[in-house]
Design a protein around this motif. Structure first.
Motif, mmCIF file in Angstrom:
data_model
loop_
_atom_site.group_PDB
_atom_site.id
_atom_site.type_symbol
_atom_site.label_atom_id
_atom_site.label_comp_id
_atom_site.label_asym_id
_atom_site.label_seq_id
_atom_site.Cartn_x
_atom_site.Cartn_y
_atom_site.Cartn_z
ATOM 1 N N ILE A 230 0.849 -1.184 0.000
ATOM 2 C CA ILE A 230 0.000 0.000 0.000
ATOM 3 C C ILE A 230 0.889 1.240 0.000
ATOM 4 C CG2 ILE A 230 -1.893 1.192 1.151
ATOM 5 C CD1 ILE A 230 -2.636 -1.676 0.407
ATOM 6 N N LEU A 231 0.662 2.108 -0.990
ATOM 7 C CA LEU A 231 1.458 3.324 -1.121
ATOM 8 C C LEU A 231 0.564 4.556 -1.196
ATOM 9 C CD1 LEU A 231 3.838 2.040 -3.932
ATOM 10 C CD2 LEU A 231 4.407 2.265 -1.512
ATOM 11 N N GLU A 232 1.001 5.621 -0.556
ATOM 12 C CA GLU A 232 0.350 6.922 -0.727
ATOM 13 C C GLU A 232 1.158 7.664 -1.771
ATOM 14 O OE1 GLU A 232 -0.985 10.901 1.744
ATOM 15 O OE2 GLU A 232 0.451 9.543 2.652
ATOM 16 N N LEU A 233 0.489 8.288 -2.710
ATOM 17 C CA LEU A 233 1.181 9.020 -3.764
ATOM 18 C C LEU A 233 1.245 10.490 -3.397
ATOM 19 C CD1 LEU A 233 -0.339 7.305 -6.909
ATOM 20 C CD2 LEU A 233 1.776 6.778 -5.714
ATOM 21 N N ASP A 234 2.473 10.985 -3.147
ATOM 22 C CA ASP A 234 2.685 12.398 -2.852
ATOM 23 C C ASP A 234 2.897 13.112 -4.184
ATOM 24 O OD1 ASP A 234 3.425 14.905 -2.041
ATOM 25 O OD2 ASP A 234 5.273 14.276 -1.055
ATOM 26 N N LYS A 235 1.915 13.896 -4.584
ATOM 27 C CA LYS A 235 1.968 14.565 -5.883
ATOM 28 C C LYS A 235 2.419 16.016 -5.783
ATOM 29 C CE LYS A 235 -1.766 11.624 -7.397
ATOM 30 N NZ LYS A 235 -3.183 11.534 -7.659
ATOM 31 N N SER A 236 2.952 16.422 -4.629
ATOM 32 C CA SER A 236 3.339 17.826 -4.449
ATOM 33 C C SER A 236 4.470 18.234 -5.385
ATOM 34 C CB SER A 236 3.727 18.090 -2.988
ATOM 35 O OG SER A 236 4.844 17.285 -2.622
ATOM 36 N N GLY A 237 5.269 17.302 -5.868
ATOM 37 C CA GLY A 237 6.369 17.633 -6.771
ATOM 38 C C GLY A 237 6.079 17.292 -8.217
ATOM 39 N N ILE A 238 4.818 17.137 -8.579
ATOM 40 C CA ILE A 238 4.457 16.673 -9.909
ATOM 41 C C ILE A 238 4.913 17.615 -11.025
ATOM 42 C CG2 ILE A 238 2.142 17.685 -10.008
ATOM 43 C CD1 ILE A 238 1.228 14.983 -11.228
ATOM 44 N N ASN B 251 7.639 19.418 -10.938
ATOM 45 C CA ASN B 251 9.097 19.536 -10.922
ATOM 46 C C ASN B 251 9.678 18.222 -11.449
ATOM 47 O OD1 ASN B 251 11.835 19.616 -10.302
ATOM 48 N ND2 ASN B 251 11.500 20.691 -8.363
ATOM 49 N N ASN B 252 10.317 18.283 -12.627
ATOM 50 C CA ASN B 252 10.818 17.042 -13.234
ATOM 51 C C ASN B 252 11.945 16.397 -12.429
ATOM 52 O OD1 ASN B 252 12.871 18.825 -13.826
ATOM 53 N ND2 ASN B 252 13.062 18.226 -15.961
ATOM 54 N N LYS B 253 12.510 17.083 -11.467
ATOM 55 C CA LYS B 253 13.562 16.505 -10.625
ATOM 56 C C LYS B 253 12.972 15.770 -9.420
ATOM 57 C CE LYS B 253 17.199 19.624 -11.852
ATOM 58 N NZ LYS B 253 17.211 20.679 -12.581
ATOM 59 N N ILE B 254 11.702 16.044 -9.130
ATOM 60 C CA ILE B 254 11.061 15.414 -7.972
ATOM 61 C C ILE B 254 9.999 14.419 -8.433
ATOM 62 C CG2 ILE B 254 9.668 15.803 -5.908
ATOM 63 C CD1 ILE B 254 10.940 18.581 -5.717
ATOM 64 N N GLY B 255 8.992 14.882 -9.149
ATOM 65 C CA GLY B 255 7.923 14.018 -9.642
ATOM 66 C C GLY B 255 7.010 13.536 -8.530
ATOM 67 N N ILE B 256 6.363 12.398 -8.747
ATOM 68 C CA ILE B 256 5.453 11.810 -7.772
ATOM 69 C C ILE B 256 6.239 10.839 -6.900
ATOM 70 C CG2 ILE B 256 3.407 10.368 -7.454
ATOM 71 C CD1 ILE B 256 2.417 11.367 -10.161
#
Length: 159
Positions: A70-78, A80-85
């Motif tokens: 089970i994973l939570e998807l942190d989309k705050s960096g979506i 920013n191509n250096k961070i992403g999801i």
């Protein structure tokens, strides 16, 4: 003067018609809410359980072992191509595993890596004499941050 009144009246009628035509309508075909977590079925035939019903094969001569992550998807960096999801494991999440007919199979809890493992015999899953091709359809269900979710899967017997 009469022309201006007619022009203004026509404009008001046109604007009123446009506003009436722009009402927000509910979509009758999509009544779903986005799942709060990503449920991956380990060992699924598709390599990660990204299909509607991932299938895990299990030997009919051995207990059935199934693991979900089970994973939570942190989309705050979506943006920013250096961070992403980012995928963050959800620890200590209660899961209820049932057959599709509602028969309870197990209550599980995820570990620190977000994994929960089921180990049952074929008989405990309702198949007393498993054969190649025997299968059990399952539902993994839980609640995360007040949002309920369910994930379908299936286990199928092999030699």
């Amino acid at each position: 003067m009469k022309r201006y009144k007619l022009f203004i009246l026509s404009g008001l009628v046109a604007v009123g018609g446009l506003l009436a035509g722009c009402e927000k309508k509910e979509d009758p075909f999509v009544d779903r809410v986005v799942a709060p977590v990503l449920v991956l079925v380990d060992g699924a035939a598709d390599g990660g359980g990204q299909t509607a019903e991932p299938v895990v094969t299990s030997k009919i001569s051995a207990p059935v072992v199934m693991t979900v992550k089970i994973l939570e998807l942190d989309k705050s960096g979506i943006l920013n191509n250096k961070i992403g999801i980012d995928s963050i494991p959800v620890a200590s999440l209660a899961l209820k595993l049932t057959k599709r007919d509602g028969t309870a199979i197990a209550d599980l809890k995820t570990d620190n890596t977000g994994k929960a493992t089921l180990t049952k015999t074929w008989a405990e899953l309702g198949i007393t004499a498993p054969a190649v091709g025997s299968s059990v359809s399952l539902t993994w269900a839980g609640e995360y941050k007040g949002q309920a979710f369910a994930r379908l899967s299936r286990v199928q017997g092999v030699n």
